[in-house]
Design an enzyme around this catalytic site. Structure first.
Site, mmCIF file in Angstrom:
data_model
loop_
_atom_site.group_PDB
_atom_site.id
_atom_site.type_symbol
_atom_site.label_atom_id
_atom_site.label_comp_id
_atom_site.label_asym_id
_atom_site.label_seq_id
_atom_site.Cartn_x
_atom_site.Cartn_y
_atom_site.Cartn_z
ATOM 1 N N ILE A 1 -13.756 -83.507 66.260
ATOM 2 C CA ILE A 1 -12.343 -83.219 66.019
ATOM 3 C C ILE A 1 -11.879 -84.010 64.798
ATOM 4 O O ILE A 1 -11.056 -83.547 64.019
ATOM 5 C CB ILE A 1 -11.503 -83.608 67.267
ATOM 6 N N CYS B 1 -16.065 -94.118 67.949
ATOM 7 C CA CYS B 1 -16.108 -92.679 67.722
ATOM 8 C C CYS B 1 -17.130 -92.357 66.635
ATOM 9 O O CYS B 1 -17.090 -92.929 65.550
ATOM 10 C CB CYS B 1 -14.745 -92.151 67.327
ATOM 11 N N SER C 1 -10.336 -90.630 76.892
ATOM 12 C CA SER C 1 -9.496 -90.390 75.714
ATOM 13 C C SER C 1 -9.942 -89.130 74.989
ATOM 14 O O SER C 1 -11.135 -88.854 74.844
ATOM 15 C CB SER C 1 -9.593 -91.588 74.777
#
Lengths: 265, 334
Positions: free
Chosen positions: B91, B149, B43
């Site tokens: 990000i 994450c 991903s």
């Protein structure tokens, strides 16, 4: 579109800081349009490891007739040091052409291209396209000194009216460049302005385009990883249609954007 | 899940004919899902844009960039930094939300053969369930629950750093969807096996091991962090031995399939993950450097198996050879 291993035909310095590389490339790669870029797998410079990421670089010349793609670059970092180490006959892995290039309106009588340093390499093929399509070009080339002015010949050969401005001659400051732009609009009927790379030139172009009612586009740079719009690292800020600030990918929605939507940085 | 007494397949017959690469059965079973081959993207390193450089139908599965339950802008730039053998990213999971994904991206996968796995993340346990229900639409084959994450919160803390939070988030998703659900674990933990077991207990159909390692880089000239968000996730070839170790630990600790993820560049890397106990693998960073990496690895895996007389790639899974001496005994017992 894909990655191609292209033989290096030539790779030589053209001045104290700038190099010119010519690659033999397949027809697809040669079909690159002005403002598009390639994502380059730069080799290891002598005594250093290879850079981990590819490096984006705008196309300087793409010539389907000769089967060649060319880059004009400044040796400024890890990737370009590796590029400068390539010799004729070596193979260079380039991915592309990528991104969205410049758009020309054939109804324009004249356009202004304004850039500094290697930014001129991005605008040179646009000037050639415009001249070929019967649109006049005023090219304002900015540099530190007269010997550093890039693309003078290629712009002149294309039929552009070339105006070089330099720091050493004191002709490159914003007020003097603004006067040149106003003159190109008033006397030669320029209807659009194109610029690349520099924050200062972007701000100047935006202000004068608003004042004089010019259309225009800007080619932007940003650090990239994938080059294919997937990783979302190369974003910059833009003002969207609804006035909201939004992020767009330089590699995918760009690298060429509507002049007034780009936010200076 | 893994048989400690499993033996590697018989060596290729001397002088005999090896199976043709085209005849090698690359299919693998991932819980309720059968994949044509074990190679899929990680991903965040894939989108339908990759159709410009490869035939998407060749992949084992698609895994989309994480969607957040609510829209997010993402982190300041620079969002990536490179090191000698890897990359850092921060990000910040920019997302336009579930409805935007369904309207704007899902149609691109209609008519393609591999199943689409949608990665889903949320700020709170309470947000996971409704988002999972909303994304459970025709055209979605499974949900990868991104509980890992490292950019989500200050100091990079995430659900998957704690067994109870892992269990809560996965249970919320389990209750909200009948699709297969995968838990994407974080390597930023001391005991990943405990997290793996919590995800399994909550009803996960598979584990993805693992997300990126929380890391940092500084520009020594400017003395500024090289990421706009100061810290970020490290990936690439440098992390592979760490991820392989964690995938091995997880495969030993649970009965559900494990999908290995981290630093895959070569076909030997793929084989290593499979032998360690992974049923499939995800390829991420290498696609940034080599957009055709996944189809290359699929072709090479078929040839690699054929050259060793392996007719079915799934026969490799968990065939790591452990000796019954004290240093291996712990793993033989698990």
């Amino acid at each position: 579109m894909g990655d191609h291993c292209c033989p290096v035909v030539a790779n030589v310095p053209v001045s104290a800081r700038y190099w010119h590389m010519v690659l033999e490339a397949p027809p697809l790669a040669c079909a690159a349009r002005a403002g598009q870029f390639f994502h380059l797998k730069c080799p290891a410079p002598p005594g250093e490891p290879a850079p981990f990421f590819r490096r984006p670089m705008s196309v300087y010349q793409a010539r389907p007739d000769r089967g060649r793609v060319e880059f004009l670059y400044k040796v400024a970092g890890h990737g370009t040091r590796g590029m400068a180490a390539l010799r004729p006959g070596d193979s260079f892995d380039i991915l592309g052409p990528l991104g969205r290039g410049f758009t020309l309106d054939l109804a324009w009588r004249r356009i202004i291209v304004l850039a500094r340093g290697v930014g001129l390499a991005t605008l040179a093929p646009l000037a050639q396209d415009a001249a070929q399509l019967g649109v006049g070009v005023t090219a304002i080339l900015s540099a530190r000194s007269p010997e550093d002015v890039l693309c003078r010949e290629v712009m002149a050969e294309a039929g552009a009216r070339v105006l070089a401005v330099t720091d050493s001659e004191g002709t490159s400051d914003p007020d003097k460049v603004a006067a040149l732009i106003r003159a190109a609009v008033a006397r030669a009927g320029a209807e659009a302005i194109f610029t690349c790379g520099s924050n200062r030139l972007l701000q100047l172009s935006q202000a004068l385009a608003r004042e004089l009612g010019l259309a225009g586009e800007v080619a932007l740079e940003q650090q990239m990883a994938c080059g294919l719009g997937m990783c979302l690292c190369c974003v910059r800020a833009f003002r969207g249609a609804d006035g909201e600030i939004e992020h767009r990918r330089v590699c995918w929605e760009g690298p060429v954007f509507p002049l007034q939507e780009a936010l200076s940085w | 899940m893994v048989r400690p007494d499993a033996r590697p397949p018989a060596p290729a017959p001397e002088g005999g004919s090896l199976p043709d690469a085209a005849a090698v059965d690359l299919s693998v079973q991932l819980g309720p899902m059968r994949l044509a081959n074990p190679i899929m993207p990680a991903s965040g390193t894939f989108s339908e844009n990759l159709a410009r450089v490869m035939d998407l139908d060749r992949l084992g599965a698609f895994v989309a960039k994480s969607i957040y339950a609510t829209p997010r802008k993402g982190n300041p730039t620079p969002r990536v930094a490179e090191t000698r053998e890897g990359m850092l990213n921060s990000i910040g999971l920019p997302s336009k939300g579930v409805a935007h994904f369904v309207a704007e991206h899902l149609p691109a996968y209609a008519g393609l053969k591999p199943p689409l796995v949608v990665s889903l993340s949320a700020d709170t346990v309470a947000e996971f369930g409704p988002a999972a229900a909303e994304i459970s639409v025709p055209g979605v084959g499974a949900i990868e629950v991104n509980i890992s994450c490292p950019n989500l919160e200050a100091d990079g803390r995430a659900f998957a750093q704690f067994p109870d939070a892992t269990y809560a988030a996965m249970s919320a998703v389990r209750a909200a969807t009948s699709l297969p659900i995968w838990a994407k674990l974080t390597p930023n933990v001391a005991d990943i096996a405990a997290i793996a077991q919590a995800a399994e207990a909550a009803g996960a159909d598979a584990l993805v091991v693992a997300n990126t390692i929380l890391a940092m880089a500084i520009d020594v000239e400017t003395r500024r962090p090289r990421l706009g968000n100061v810290m970020g996730g490290y990936s690439g070839p440098a992390v592979k031995p760490i991820m392989l170790r964690m995938a091995f630990q997880c495969a030993r600790a649970v009965r559900i399939p494990v999908i290995g993820c981290g630093g895959i560049v070569t076909v030997e890397d793929v084989a290593e993950y499979l032998i360690a106990g992974c049923s499939a693998v995800q390829v991420g960073t290498q696609t940034f450097l080599e957009p055709g990496a996944m189809p290359r690895l699929i072709d090479e895996l078929a040839r690699w198996c054929a050259a060793r007389g392996i007719g079915r790639v799934r026969d490799l899974v968990g065939t790591v050879r452990l000796d019954p001496d004290p240093s291996h005994a712990e793993w033989l017992a698990s």
